[in-house]
Design a protein around this motif. Structure first.
Motif, PDB file in Angstrom:
ATOM      1  N   ALA A  17       0.835  -1.198   0.000  1.00  0.00           N
ATOM      2  CA  ALA A  17       0.000   0.000   0.000  1.00  0.00           C
ATOM      3  C   ALA A  17       0.877   1.258   0.000  1.00  0.00           C
ATOM      4  O   ALA A  17       2.097   1.190   0.170  1.00  0.00           O
ATOM      5  CB  ALA A  17      -0.927  -0.008   1.213  1.00  0.00           C
ATOM      6  N   LYS A  18       0.247   2.410  -0.179  1.00  0.00           N
ATOM      7  CA  LYS A  18       0.960   3.690  -0.204  1.00  0.00           C
ATOM      8  C   LYS A  18       0.840   4.366   1.148  1.00  0.00           C
ATOM      9  O   LYS A  18      -0.269   4.543   1.664  1.00  0.00           O
ATOM     10  CB  LYS A  18       0.388   4.591  -1.305  1.00  0.00           C
ATOM     11  N   PHE A  19       1.991   4.747   1.721  1.00  0.00           N
ATOM     12  CA  PHE A  19       2.026   5.310   3.076  1.00  0.00           C
ATOM     13  C   PHE A  19       2.579   6.734   3.049  1.00  0.00           C
ATOM     14  O   PHE A  19       3.399   7.090   2.201  1.00  0.00           O
ATOM     15  CB  PHE A  19       2.910   4.455   3.987  1.00  0.00           C
ATOM     16  N   LEU A  20       2.136   7.522   4.035  1.00  0.00           N
ATOM     17  CA  LEU A  20       2.642   8.884   4.186  1.00  0.00           C
ATOM     18  C   LEU A  20       2.909   9.173   5.656  1.00  0.00           C
ATOM     19  O   LEU A  20       2.028   9.008   6.502  1.00  0.00           O
ATOM     20  CB  LEU A  20       1.623   9.895   3.661  1.00  0.00           C
ATOM     21  N   GLY A  21       4.129   9.596   5.966  1.00  0.00           N
ATOM     22  CA  GLY A  21       4.455  10.076   7.304  1.00  0.00           C
ATOM     23  C   GLY A  21       4.267  11.583   7.370  1.00  0.00           C
ATOM     24  O   GLY A  21       4.618  12.299   6.426  1.00  0.00           O
ATOM     25  N   ILE A  22       3.713  12.074   8.474  1.00  0.00           N
ATOM     26  CA  ILE A  22       3.514  13.512   8.665  1.00  0.00           C
ATOM     27  C   ILE A  22       4.279  13.928   9.908  1.00  0.00           C
ATOM     28  O   ILE A  22       3.956  13.506  11.027  1.00  0.00           O
ATOM     29  CB  ILE A  22       2.019  13.846   8.801  1.00  0.00           C
ATOM     30  N   SER A  23       5.303  14.768   9.725  1.00  0.00           N
ATOM     31  CA  SER A  23       6.201  15.113  10.831  1.00  0.00           C
ATOM     32  C   SER A  23       6.041  16.557  11.293  1.00  0.00           C
ATOM     33  O   SER A  23       6.961  17.136  11.868  1.00  0.00           O
ATOM     34  CB  SER A  23       7.655  14.850  10.408  1.00  0.00           C
ATOM     35  N   THR A  24       4.870  17.124  11.079  1.00  0.00           N
ATOM     36  CA  THR A  24       4.596  18.522  11.449  1.00  0.00           C
ATOM     37  C   THR A  24       4.830  18.790  12.927  1.00  0.00           C
ATOM     38  O   THR A  24       5.251  19.889  13.310  1.00  0.00           O
ATOM     39  CB  THR A  24       3.145  18.874  11.076  1.00  0.00           C
ATOM     40  N   ALA A  25       4.566  17.811  13.778  1.00  0.00           N
ATOM     41  CA  ALA A  25       4.684  18.016  15.227  1.00  0.00           C
ATOM     42  C   ALA A  25       6.129  18.160  15.681  1.00  0.00           C
ATOM     43  O   ALA A  25       6.396  18.726  16.751  1.00  0.00           O
ATOM     44  CB  ALA A  25       4.027  16.857  15.975  1.00  0.00           C
ATOM     45  N   SER A  26       7.056  17.674  14.898  1.00  0.00           N
ATOM     46  CA  SER A  26       8.450  17.598  15.324  1.00  0.00           C
ATOM     47  C   SER A  26       9.165  18.939  15.188  1.00  0.00           C
ATOM     48  O   SER A  26       8.905  19.723  14.269  1.00  0.00           O
ATOM     49  CB  SER A  26       9.177  16.540  14.483  1.00  0.00           C
ATOM     50  N   GLY A  27      10.120  19.167  16.072  1.00  0.00           N
ATOM     51  CA  GLY A  27      10.998  20.322  15.955  1.00  0.00           C
ATOM     52  C   GLY A  27      12.055  20.135  14.893  1.00  0.00           C
ATOM     53  O   GLY A  27      12.700  21.096  14.454  1.00  0.00           O
TER      54      GLY A  27
END
Length: 242
Positions: A17-27
């Protein structure tokens, strides 16, 4: 833990499947985003990318389409949950995430990425701005804002018993007795299906707090007295949100 990541990958459609990580929370969003992709790859995922949308990007139709087209597994990193809602809540990106979720995509998160799932979202701060922590179970001391709303009828807290966050969650639960609260410990997750059915996976425990609204009162200092049902769940246990 491996069992949590394996469960997420399976729910999202498997390694192909196609995955996406979202790292907006990280500094450090770039470093964290690359780490999310590496973690997914270790689980066998072949097609994974990461983004850390700004407020402007989250309302850009081209950016949203490029990031989310065909994605069935979305993973939010840890960090500060306020960064997630500040950048994404109410945006076109948020709307598309909700559509994907309602159509069967799996949305997961660690730490901040778990806290942001509920509507009343614990920010981690006190309402009065004090740095004293949560050394009592009292009314109106826990700051909350609107989260991303993937879970209805529940409040989520994380790093729970590891960081002794019982006072914080008891307080916010009694502030909001129409909700059930889940305190999730390290290397542990809850899988929520159909918006209400809970299953615990991982290595630790989940505390479930159900307040009896009619029993709640407080003294002159704001300290609560109340009756609550408290349950401890381990891997394999199930629960249903009202």
């Amino acid at each position: 833990s491996d069992s949590v990541m394996d469960a997420f990958i399976k729910l999202a459609g498997g390694p192909d499947a196609k995955f996406l990580g979202i790292s907006t929370a990280s500094g450090t969003p770039e470093e964290t985003g690359k780490g999310l992709v590496e973690s997914l790859a270790k689980g066998g995922v072949k097609n994974a990318a990461w983004v850390a949308p700004t407020k402007e990007q989250s309302n850009d139709p081209q950016f949203v389409n490029d990031a989310l087209d065909g994605v069935t597994g979305i993973y939010f990193s840890g960090g500060q949950q306020a960064r997630i809602v500040d950048s994404l809540r109410g945006s076109l990106f948020h709307q598309r995430l909700m559509q994907l979720y309602e159509n069967g995509a799996a949305i997961a998160g660690t730490s901040a990425g778990a806290a942001m799932m509920s509507v009343p979202m614990i920010t981690g701060s006190r309402k009065d701005g004090s740095k004293d922590g949560f050394n009592s179970i009292s009314a109106g001391i826990v700051e909350t804002v609107d989260g991303m709303g993937f879970i209805k009828g529940a409040i989520i807290d994380q790093h729970f018993m590891k960081r002794s966050r019982e006072n914080r969650l008891f307080s916010v639960t009694l502030d909001n007795p129409e909700y059930i609260s889940f305190g999730i410990d390290e290397s542990t997750a809850i899988i929520v299906s159909k918006g209400r059915d809970i299953k615990v996976v991982g290595e630790g425990a989940v505390m479930v707090i159900e307040p009896y609204a009619k029993s709640i009162s407080s003294d002159r200092k704001g300290q609560y007295r109340a009756k609550m049902k408290v349950s401890l769940l381990l891997a394999g246990d199930s629960y249903r949100i009202r």
